[in-house]
Motif scaffolding. Sequence first.
Motif, mmCIF file in Angstrom:
data_model
loop_
_atom_site.group_PDB
_atom_site.id
_atom_site.type_symbol
_atom_site.label_atom_id
_atom_site.label_comp_id
_atom_site.label_asym_id
_atom_site.label_seq_id
_atom_site.Cartn_x
_atom_site.Cartn_y
_atom_site.Cartn_z
ATOM 1 N N ALA A 1 100.825 -7.179 -44.380
ATOM 2 C CA ALA A 1 100.505 -6.161 -42.982
ATOM 3 C C ALA A 1 102.015 -6.780 -42.022
ATOM 4 N N VAL A 2 102.098 -4.925 -41.291
ATOM 5 C CA VAL A 2 102.982 -4.779 -40.239
ATOM 6 C C VAL A 2 103.518 -5.553 -38.739
ATOM 7 N N GLY A 3 101.677 -5.076 -38.306
ATOM 8 C CA GLY A 3 101.474 -6.053 -37.445
ATOM 9 C C GLY A 3 101.182 -4.720 -36.936
ATOM 10 N N ASN A 4 100.499 -5.472 -35.294
ATOM 11 C CA ASN A 4 99.806 -4.914 -34.242
ATOM 12 C C ASN A 4 100.919 -4.682 -32.803
ATOM 13 N N MET A 5 101.869 -4.392 -32.497
ATOM 14 C CA MET A 5 102.937 -4.997 -31.542
ATOM 15 C C MET A 5 103.161 -3.656 -30.494
ATOM 16 N N SER A 6 102.220 -2.493 -31.440
ATOM 17 C CA SER A 6 102.574 -0.998 -31.412
ATOM 18 C C SER A 6 104.204 -1.135 -30.040
ATOM 19 N N MET A 7 105.121 -1.482 -31.373
ATOM 20 C CA MET A 7 106.367 -0.830 -30.337
ATOM 21 C C MET A 7 107.645 -0.974 -31.522
ATOM 22 N N MET A 8 108.652 -1.261 -31.073
ATOM 23 C CA MET A 8 109.495 -1.392 -31.890
ATOM 24 C C MET A 8 109.750 -2.934 -32.285
ATOM 25 N N ALA A 9 109.620 -3.317 -33.495
ATOM 26 C CA ALA A 9 109.690 -4.631 -33.643
ATOM 27 C C ALA A 9 110.829 -4.765 -35.267
ATOM 28 N N PRO A 10 111.936 -3.754 -35.320
ATOM 29 C CA PRO A 10 112.506 -3.810 -36.655
ATOM 30 C C PRO A 10 112.951 -5.985 -37.180
ATOM 31 N N GLY A 11 112.971 -6.203 -38.299
ATOM 32 C CA GLY A 11 113.157 -7.199 -38.751
ATOM 33 C C GLY A 11 111.726 -8.686 -39.005
ATOM 34 N N ILE A 12 110.761 -7.688 -38.263
ATOM 35 C CA ILE A 12 110.186 -9.121 -38.830
ATOM 36 C C ILE A 12 109.017 -9.336 -39.624
ATOM 37 N N LEU A 13 109.202 -10.573 -39.109
ATOM 38 C CA LEU A 13 108.773 -11.224 -40.471
ATOM 39 C C LEU A 13 107.429 -11.488 -40.824
ATOM 40 N N GLY B 1 93.113 -2.756 -37.137
ATOM 41 C CA GLY B 1 93.992 -3.426 -37.474
ATOM 42 C C GLY B 1 95.396 -3.450 -38.716
ATOM 43 N N THR B 2 96.559 -3.991 -39.222
ATOM 44 C CA THR B 2 97.243 -3.629 -39.949
ATOM 45 C C THR B 2 96.435 -4.317 -40.783
ATOM 46 N N SER B 3 96.059 -5.354 -40.352
ATOM 47 C CA SER B 3 95.646 -6.593 -41.679
ATOM 48 C C SER B 3 93.900 -6.001 -41.696
ATOM 49 N N PHE B 4 93.428 -4.500 -42.101
ATOM 50 C CA PHE B 4 92.460 -3.888 -42.718
ATOM 51 C C PHE B 4 93.237 -3.180 -43.414
ATOM 52 N N ALA B 5 94.437 -2.780 -43.304
ATOM 53 C CA ALA B 5 95.480 -1.149 -44.066
ATOM 54 C C ALA B 5 95.479 -2.242 -45.808
ATOM 55 N N SER B 6 96.530 -3.775 -45.059
ATOM 56 C CA SER B 6 97.033 -4.492 -46.175
ATOM 57 C C SER B 6 96.201 -4.281 -47.396
ATOM 58 N N PRO B 7 95.158 -4.942 -46.979
ATOM 59 C CA PRO B 7 94.003 -5.864 -48.306
ATOM 60 C C PRO B 7 93.877 -4.132 -49.182
ATOM 61 N N CYS B 8 93.836 -2.880 -48.550
ATOM 62 C CA CYS B 8 93.089 -2.177 -49.163
ATOM 63 C C CYS B 8 94.451 -1.676 -50.484
ATOM 64 N N VAL B 9 95.798 -1.949 -49.997
ATOM 65 C CA VAL B 9 96.932 -1.954 -50.808
ATOM 66 C C VAL B 9 96.594 -2.956 -52.021
ATOM 67 N N ALA B 10 96.602 -4.361 -51.296
ATOM 68 C CA ALA B 10 96.085 -5.319 -52.160
ATOM 69 C C ALA B 10 95.408 -5.546 -53.503
ATOM 70 N N ALA B 11 94.479 -4.585 -53.027
ATOM 71 C CA ALA B 11 93.726 -4.368 -54.447
ATOM 72 C C ALA B 11 93.749 -2.977 -55.267
ATOM 73 N N LEU B 12 94.385 -2.331 -54.142
ATOM 74 C CA LEU B 12 94.692 -0.974 -55.715
ATOM 75 C C LEU B 12 96.059 -1.834 -56.812
ATOM 76 N N VAL B 13 97.112 -2.712 -55.877
ATOM 77 C CA VAL B 13 98.320 -4.054 -56.875
ATOM 78 C C VAL B 13 97.235 -3.786 -57.035
ATOM 79 N N ALA B 14 96.235 -5.039 -57.187
ATOM 80 C CA ALA B 14 95.934 -6.089 -58.339
ATOM 81 C C ALA B 14 94.820 -5.458 -59.840
ATOM 82 N N VAL B 15 94.674 -4.165 -59.393
ATOM 83 C CA VAL B 15 93.736 -3.412 -60.361
ATOM 84 C C VAL B 15 94.450 -2.815 -61.263
ATOM 85 N N ILE B 16 96.640 -1.940 -60.986
ATOM 86 C CA ILE B 16 97.101 -1.870 -61.730
ATOM 87 C C ILE B 16 98.367 -2.303 -62.093
#
Length: 211
Positions: free
Chosen positions: A32-44, A96-111
Amino acid sequence: VMNLSLGFRENSTLMEEAIIEACNQGIHVVCAVGNMSMMAPGILPASVKETISVSSTNIVNIGSRFNTFTSDTDLSAPGEGINVAAINNTYAVVNGTSFASPCVAALVAVIFYEHPDWTTYHIEKLLKFTSIDVDCYESYDTNYDGEGLIQFCDALNIHSLEKPESNLSSTSYTSSQICSLEAKQGIDILYTIDGTFPTKENAITYKEPFE
């Protein structure tokens, strides 16, 4: 497949090295990219190029206002008004993005299941190719929602997904659901069916698929 829901603005060589090592071991890392509602380049860890970084959209495919705005974002997925299982045999609606990334992770797992020889690069390329544009609000920059919103059916080359019949008001499924799990030889899988965290004292040891 590893799904990460965390973020740091400080440099972390240890985290970056750990993620790169996981990728080198054939693990696909989605974060997930996070929920900061602001510019944050380089976030890990979203800025680690070996990961698939995910932002959130709402029900009408508009980028969520709470997204961390970073050009490191690769893809978007639904992250607002998500129904999730909660404690005490209940459900909750969350954002939250914490609930968006599992959607992608699930699709990645199937592929990955269908194409075990594919690298993260190949899977990410497919997800981006089959994604659709995300709408924006006000001055929201579409560079921060990645290539677009993931599309399960297009990515899997199927007509539609079969939705299980459920009744969320009574927190019970009305159609039969079979759970099947796998682990490396010699590793026990522990699970519970009452929403509690599985421990050796209260958990059931998995032996065969169950309803």
